[in-house]
Design an enzyme around this catalytic site. Structure first.
Site, PDB file in Angstrom:
ATOM      1  N   ILE A 173      19.538 -21.518  11.132  1.00  0.00           N
ATOM      2  CA  ILE A 173      19.034 -20.184  11.458  1.00  0.00           C
ATOM      3  C   ILE A 173      18.228 -20.236  12.741  1.00  0.00           C
ATOM      4  O   ILE A 173      17.424 -21.150  12.939  1.00  0.00           O
ATOM      5  CB  ILE A 173      18.103 -19.700  10.311  1.00  0.00           C
ATOM      6  CG1 ILE A 173      18.896 -19.618   8.999  1.00  0.00           C
ATOM      7  CG2 ILE A 173      17.432 -18.373  10.658  1.00  0.00           C
ATOM      8  CD1 ILE A 173      18.021 -19.544   7.765  1.00  0.00           C
ATOM      9  N   CYS A 174      18.431 -19.245  13.619  1.00  0.00           N
ATOM     10  CA  CYS A 174      17.532 -19.076  14.769  1.00  0.00           C
ATOM     11  C   CYS A 174      17.310 -17.581  14.979  1.00  0.00           C
ATOM     12  O   CYS A 174      17.531 -16.792  14.076  1.00  0.00           O
ATOM     13  CB  CYS A 174      18.047 -19.781  16.019  1.00  0.00           C
ATOM     14  SG  CYS A 174      19.473 -19.004  16.773  1.00  0.00           S
ATOM     15  N   ARG A 175      16.889 -17.197  16.169  1.00  0.00           N
ATOM     16  CA  ARG A 175      16.556 -15.792  16.391  1.00  0.00           C
ATOM     17  C   ARG A 175      17.809 -14.927  16.444  1.00  0.00           C
ATOM     18  O   ARG A 175      17.880 -13.877  15.822  1.00  0.00           O
ATOM     19  CB  ARG A 175      15.753 -15.647  17.681  1.00  0.00           C
ATOM     20  CG  ARG A 175      15.103 -14.279  17.845  1.00  0.00           C
ATOM     21  CD  ARG A 175      14.314 -14.219  19.130  1.00  0.00           C
ATOM     22  NE  ARG A 175      15.205 -14.120  20.268  1.00  0.00           N
ATOM     23  CZ  ARG A 175      15.579 -12.979  20.850  1.00  0.00           C
ATOM     24  NH1 ARG A 175      15.122 -11.837  20.387  1.00  0.00           N
ATOM     25  NH2 ARG A 175      16.396 -12.981  21.869  1.00  0.00           N
ATOM     26  N   GLY A 228      21.242 -16.515  16.713  1.00  0.00           N
ATOM     27  CA  GLY A 228      22.450 -17.249  16.335  1.00  0.00           C
ATOM     28  C   GLY A 228      22.957 -18.200  17.406  1.00  0.00           C
ATOM     29  O   GLY A 228      23.876 -18.970  17.167  1.00  0.00           O
ATOM     30  N   MET A 245      17.790 -14.134  12.955  1.00  0.00           N
ATOM     31  CA  MET A 245      16.714 -13.369  12.324  1.00  0.00           C
ATOM     32  C   MET A 245      16.652 -11.932  12.839  1.00  0.00           C
ATOM     33  O   MET A 245      16.094 -11.060  12.177  1.00  0.00           O
ATOM     34  CB  MET A 245      15.371 -14.076  12.523  1.00  0.00           C
ATOM     35  CG  MET A 245      15.248 -15.379  11.752  1.00  0.00           C
ATOM     36  SD  MET A 245      15.478 -15.209   9.951  1.00  0.00           S
ATOM     37  CE  MET A 245      13.905 -14.457   9.472  1.00  0.00           C
TER      38      MET A 245
END
Length: 101
Positions: free
Chosen positions: A65-67, A69, A93
């Site tokens: 997971i990141c901000r 993708g 996110m």
């Protein structure tokens, strides 16, 4: 480059709400996760993944997971090359509608 398996934020939310036990790894920076992470996710910054590979098990699938993708896609490619099972949460996110803590 090998294809990376993906999961949407909506699919992930459904699985978590159904009580599935998933291994979530948030690769954002400290100040980003301070604003909220998916409950149960582990925080391992993207830049520290190589030195933390011993915390991962090759038999387990991890959802990265990141901000948005992008970074998590890069982490997925790297980890897949090292022989790990990974899946990228598309949209990151920014798209996450579920709970955060």
């Amino acid at each position: 480059m090998d294809r990376i398996d993906e999961i949407t934020t909506a699919e992930l939310q459904k699985k978590l709400e159904a009580g599935e036990k998933l291994e979530l790894v948030d690769v954002r920076e400290d100040e980003e996760v301070a604003a909220g992470m998916i409950p149960g996710a582990r925080h391992i910054r993207m830049g520290t993944i190589p030195e933390n590979l011993d915390k991962f098990d090759k038999e387990t699938e991890y959802i990265m997971i990141c901000r948005s993708g992008g970074r998590s896609t890069n982490v997925c490619h790297y980890m897949q090359e090292q022989g790990y099972k990974v899946r990228n949460m598309t949209g990151g996110m920014l798209n996450w509608q579920g709970e955060t803590k």
